[in-house]
Design an enzyme around this catalytic site. Structure first.
Site, PDB file in Angstrom:
ATOM      1  N   SER A 120       0.811  -1.217   0.000  1.00 42.98           N
ATOM      2  CA  SER A 120       0.000   0.000   0.000  1.00 42.98           C
ATOM      3  C   SER A 120       0.847   1.271   0.000  1.00 42.98           C
ATOM      4  O   SER A 120       0.439   2.290  -0.565  1.00 42.98           O
ATOM      5  CB  SER A 120      -0.958  -0.020   1.200  1.00 42.98           C
ATOM      6  OG  SER A 120      -0.243  -0.209   2.406  1.00 42.98           O
ATOM      7  N   GLY A 162       3.062  -8.827   2.021  1.00 33.57           N
ATOM      8  CA  GLY A 162       2.235  -8.868   0.813  1.00 33.57           C
ATOM      9  C   GLY A 162       2.536 -10.087  -0.051  1.00 33.57           C
ATOM     10  O   GLY A 162       1.949 -10.240  -1.133  1.00 33.57           O
ATOM     11  N   GLU A 212      11.046  -9.257  -4.571  1.00 29.12           N
ATOM     12  CA  GLU A 212      11.551  -8.062  -3.871  1.00 29.12           C
ATOM     13  C   GLU A 212      13.028  -8.250  -3.502  1.00 29.12           C
ATOM     14  O   GLU A 212      13.840  -7.340  -3.646  1.00 29.12           O
ATOM     15  CB  GLU A 212      10.731  -7.814  -2.604  1.00 29.12           C
ATOM     16  CG  GLU A 212       9.306  -7.357  -2.898  1.00 29.12           C
ATOM     17  CD  GLU A 212       8.428  -7.212  -1.667  1.00 29.12           C
ATOM     18  OE1 GLU A 212       7.358  -6.607  -1.780  1.00 29.12           O
ATOM     19  OE2 GLU A 212       8.804  -7.706  -0.587  1.00 29.12           O
TER      20      GLU A 212
END
Ligand code: 5RP
Length: 221
Positions: free
Chosen positions: A30, A97, A103
């Protein structure tokens, strides 16, 4: 100010680190979603982005930000991402997430990692947030036992398949006093794809947001 307003400020603050004609690594979540909105205002100045998840790719495409495949670029100048926890050495827990593997790859490749987090993510000792581990499905039970042996309480994240077709275990009850050592130990368990401990590759700069503004912390070298 709400948490989302703080995250929005952080996303826009990330933009100051973006240089023209560069490739930008983009995290997931987010906070980063706000960064993508900000990045869209500079999309004609950058070469494009490398995405860390299918979810971020969808948003980057919808914003018309050119997407690159990591194998087709010679380097990634900067990686902007958030975290679930960050300590004073800029080591992090990530993967809330579920995008931890991609990542971690982009973080490893990027010349600079900027972590944008609200101040609730700041901790002295990592481990209050359950540590996500991406695991090959057939190794679920084995890795669960190994994590119990290490003193953790693993929980299977039900209903989630990662972008790489794997499952996630969230491990509670860890007080991570030596993050680099634990990262190596978990990496060595067969069946583990990625542990969401970003200790060896920590952030270079953290932007920490609160209702009082944004604090910039630069890693001591
Ligand atoms: C996703 C991550 C995110 O950076 C982390 O979960 C923080 O997310 P948010 O910005 O939504 O608080 O590691 O895998």
């Amino acid at each position: 100010m709400t948490i989302d307003e703080i995250k929005k400020q952080l996303g826009w603050a990330g933009l100051q680190y973006i240089r023209p004609f560069t490739i930008v690594g983009v995290g997931t979540g987010s906070t980063v979603s706000h960064f993508m909105d900000a990045l869209a205002t500079s999309k004609h100045q950058i070469k494009g982005a490398i995405s860390s998840s299918e979810m971020s790719s969808i948003k980057l495409k919808s914003l018309d930000i050119p997407l690159f495949n990591l194998n087709d670029v010679s380097s990634v100048d900067i990686y902007i991402d958030s975290a679930d926890e960050i300590n004073s050495q800029m080591q992090m827990i990530k993967g809330g997430g579920g995008a931890l593997t991609r990542e971690k790859i982009i973080a490893a490749v990027a010349k600079k990692f900027i972590c944008i987090v609200d101040s609730s993510k700041k901790v002295e000792i990592l481990g209050t947030f359950p540590l996500p581990i991406e695991v090959i499905p057939m190794a679920r039970s084995w890795v669960t036992k190994e994590m119990l042996r290490l003193g953790g309480i693993p929980e299977y994240r039900k209903g989630i398949t990662t972008d790489n077709g794997n499952i996630i275990l969230d491990v509670k009850n860890l007080r991570i006093s030596n993050p680099i050592e634990l990262e190596e130990t978990i990496n060595n368990i067969p069946g583990v794809v990625t542990v969401g401990l970003f200790a060896r590759r920590s952030a270079d700069i953290a932007l920490i947001g609160s209702q009082y503004g944004i604090q910039t912390v630069i890693k001591k070298t």
